[in-house]
Write a protein that holds these residues in place. Structure first.
Motif, mmCIF file in Angstrom:
data_model
loop_
_atom_site.group_PDB
_atom_site.id
_atom_site.type_symbol
_atom_site.label_atom_id
_atom_site.label_comp_id
_atom_site.label_asym_id
_atom_site.label_seq_id
_atom_site.Cartn_x
_atom_site.Cartn_y
_atom_site.Cartn_z
ATOM 1 N N PRO A 88 0.810 -1.214 0.000
ATOM 2 C CA PRO A 88 0.000 0.000 0.000
ATOM 3 C C PRO A 88 0.846 1.268 0.000
ATOM 4 N N ALA A 89 1.973 1.247 0.700
ATOM 5 C CA ALA A 89 2.847 2.424 0.740
ATOM 6 C C ALA A 89 3.353 2.773 -0.654
ATOM 7 N N GLU A 90 3.679 1.755 -1.449
ATOM 8 C CA GLU A 90 4.145 1.998 -2.815
ATOM 9 C C GLU A 90 2.996 2.470 -3.696
ATOM 10 N N PHE A 91 1.824 1.868 -3.523
ATOM 11 C CA PHE A 91 0.675 2.248 -4.348
ATOM 12 C C PHE A 91 0.287 3.704 -4.103
ATOM 13 N N MET A 92 0.441 4.162 -2.872
ATOM 14 C CA MET A 92 0.086 5.538 -2.528
ATOM 15 C C MET A 92 0.951 6.560 -3.251
ATOM 16 N N THR A 93 2.146 6.149 -3.689
ATOM 17 C CA THR A 93 2.999 7.074 -4.444
ATOM 18 C C THR A 93 2.544 7.201 -5.894
ATOM 19 N N ILE A 94 1.725 6.264 -6.359
ATOM 20 C CA ILE A 94 1.197 6.316 -7.737
ATOM 21 C C ILE A 94 -0.103 7.109 -7.756
ATOM 22 N N PHE A 95 -1.031 6.703 -6.914
ATOM 23 C CA PHE A 95 -2.327 7.364 -6.809
ATOM 24 C C PHE A 95 -2.542 7.755 -5.349
ATOM 25 N N PRO A 96 -2.158 8.967 -4.975
ATOM 26 C CA PRO A 96 -2.311 9.395 -3.574
ATOM 27 C C PRO A 96 -3.766 9.349 -3.131
ATOM 28 N N ILE A 97 -3.981 9.060 -1.866
ATOM 29 C CA ILE A 97 -5.332 9.057 -1.317
ATOM 30 C C ILE A 97 -5.875 10.481 -1.343
ATOM 31 N N THR A 98 -7.079 10.633 -1.859
ATOM 32 C CA THR A 98 -7.704 11.958 -1.905
ATOM 33 C C THR A 98 -8.007 12.429 -0.483
ATOM 34 N N LYS A 99 -7.601 13.643 -0.188
ATOM 35 C CA LYS A 99 -7.763 14.172 1.164
ATOM 36 C C LYS A 99 -9.169 14.751 1.354
ATOM 37 N N TYR A 120 -20.981 11.769 7.037
ATOM 38 C CA TYR A 120 -21.862 11.591 5.884
ATOM 39 C C TYR A 120 -21.990 10.127 5.458
ATOM 40 N N GLU A 121 -21.428 9.223 6.260
ATOM 41 C CA GLU A 121 -21.486 7.784 5.997
ATOM 42 C C GLU A 121 -20.946 7.447 4.611
ATOM 43 N N MET A 122 -19.733 7.905 4.355
ATOM 44 C CA MET A 122 -19.066 7.624 3.085
ATOM 45 C C MET A 122 -17.573 7.439 3.338
ATOM 46 N N LYS A 123 -16.914 6.834 2.355
ATOM 47 C CA LYS A 123 -15.482 6.597 2.497
ATOM 48 C C LYS A 123 -14.708 7.908 2.348
ATOM 49 N N ASP A 124 -13.680 8.056 3.156
ATOM 50 C CA ASP A 124 -12.847 9.243 3.058
ATOM 51 C C ASP A 124 -11.388 8.863 3.303
ATOM 52 N N TYR A 125 -10.543 9.868 3.461
ATOM 53 C CA TYR A 125 -9.106 9.643 3.671
ATOM 54 C C TYR A 125 -8.856 8.752 4.884
ATOM 55 N N PHE A 126 -9.532 9.040 5.997
ATOM 56 C CA PHE A 126 -9.307 8.287 7.225
ATOM 57 C C PHE A 126 -9.768 6.833 7.081
ATOM 58 N N VAL A 140 -9.769 5.677 -1.722
ATOM 59 C CA VAL A 140 -10.416 6.907 -2.175
ATOM 60 C C VAL A 140 -9.475 7.683 -3.093
ATOM 61 N N ASN A 141 -9.730 7.558 -4.381
ATOM 62 C CA ASN A 141 -8.971 8.272 -5.412
ATOM 63 C C ASN A 141 -9.788 8.191 -6.698
ATOM 64 N N ILE A 142 -9.951 9.288 -7.421
ATOM 65 C CA ILE A 142 -10.846 9.313 -8.574
ATOM 66 C C ILE A 142 -10.384 8.373 -9.677
ATOM 67 N N GLU A 143 -9.074 8.280 -9.922
ATOM 68 C CA GLU A 143 -8.591 7.384 -10.976
ATOM 69 C C GLU A 143 -8.853 5.926 -10.601
ATOM 70 N N VAL A 144 -8.641 5.593 -9.346
ATOM 71 C CA VAL A 144 -8.899 4.234 -8.874
ATOM 72 C C VAL A 144 -10.398 3.927 -8.962
ATOM 73 N N ARG A 145 -11.216 4.917 -8.629
ATOM 74 C CA ARG A 145 -12.665 4.710 -8.684
ATOM 75 C C ARG A 145 -13.129 4.471 -10.127
ATOM 76 N N LEU A 146 -12.602 5.257 -11.057
ATOM 77 C CA LEU A 146 -12.953 5.070 -12.467
ATOM 78 C C LEU A 146 -12.499 3.706 -12.959
ATOM 79 N N PHE A 147 -11.326 3.278 -12.515
ATOM 80 C CA PHE A 147 -10.810 1.960 -12.896
ATOM 81 C C PHE A 147 -11.732 0.858 -12.383
#
Length: 211
Positions: free
Chosen positions: A82-93, A100-106, A135-142
């Motif tokens: 996960p640490a390596e993956f975060m350097t490719i697609f950072p977690i959206t802050k 709001y009962e949704m996924k977020d950075y935390f 949580v990242n828009i590119e990951v979500r689209l994928f």
């Protein structure tokens, strides 16, 4: 006589070709040096970007090709931590997920800590679970493209999408509609009983029709 200047918009970049060519170069680097983590990460980045920008498969052969790319991405992601993956697609802050009962950075960071920050993500099932919580828009689209391909394969082999099969297996009394388009480009919906309904496109409130 004064001539008016005309300005033409520059052609839109061919992003799908740009990304797939970049992926091919990185894949070659990776083939020559399988332990090159930077080439592995760049390969993942360009292949995800490629899959996110290409149109939906028009036929079964294209669907199979896109599925091969999906499986390739999942295999490569599984080799990363996960640490390596975060350097490719950072977690959206984005925050406030609990409110709001949704996924977020935390939420994403909590799931990563449960897995282990520096532990390889693992097999395809683990990769899918990891990406669903990321949580990242590119990951979500994928992931949307991934599920769309799975559903399309289900339609080809069973005649029903994954959603239709779920509704049927759960015994839910929900109407199912399929959207089609006629030779004139008009869209319409057909329900499970063969009844058709035209798709009426509503104009935004700020657009007024002139009579």
């Amino acid at each position: 006589m004064r001539l008016l200047e005309t300005h033409q918009n520059p052609p839109k970049p061919d992003y799908d070709r740009i990304y797939i060519n970049a992926f091919a170069r990185c894949a070659l680097e990776l083939e020559n040096n399988p332990d090159d983590r930077d080439s592995l990460k760049r390969s993942i980045y360009y292949l995800v970007k490629y899959l996110n920008c290409i149109p939906k498969a028009a036929n079964y052969n294209e669907l199979q090709s896109q599925n091969v790319f999906i499986q390739t991405v999942n295999y490569m992601i599984g080799k990363l931590s996960p640490a390596e993956f975060m350097t490719i697609f950072p977690i959206t802050k984005t925050y406030g997920g609990e409110r709001y009962e949704m996924k977020d950075y935390f939420y994403t960071m909590e799931k990563i800590k449960e897995h282990g920050l520096n532990k390889p993500i693992g097999d395809e099932e683990a990769v899918t679970s990891f990406l669903w919580d990321y949580v990242n828009i590119e990951v979500r689209l994928f992931m949307v493209r991934y599920m769309e391909i799975i559903s399309r394969f289900s339609e080809f082999h069973t005649g029903k999408s994954t959603l239709e099969r779920f509704i049927e297996n759960e015994g839910l009394d929900l109407p199912i509609y399929r959207q089609y388009e006629d030779e004139n480009g008009n869209s319409y919906l057909v329900d499970g009983n063969g009844r058709s309904v035209p798709v009426v496109k509503k104009f935004p409130d700020y657009i007024k029709l002139l009579h």
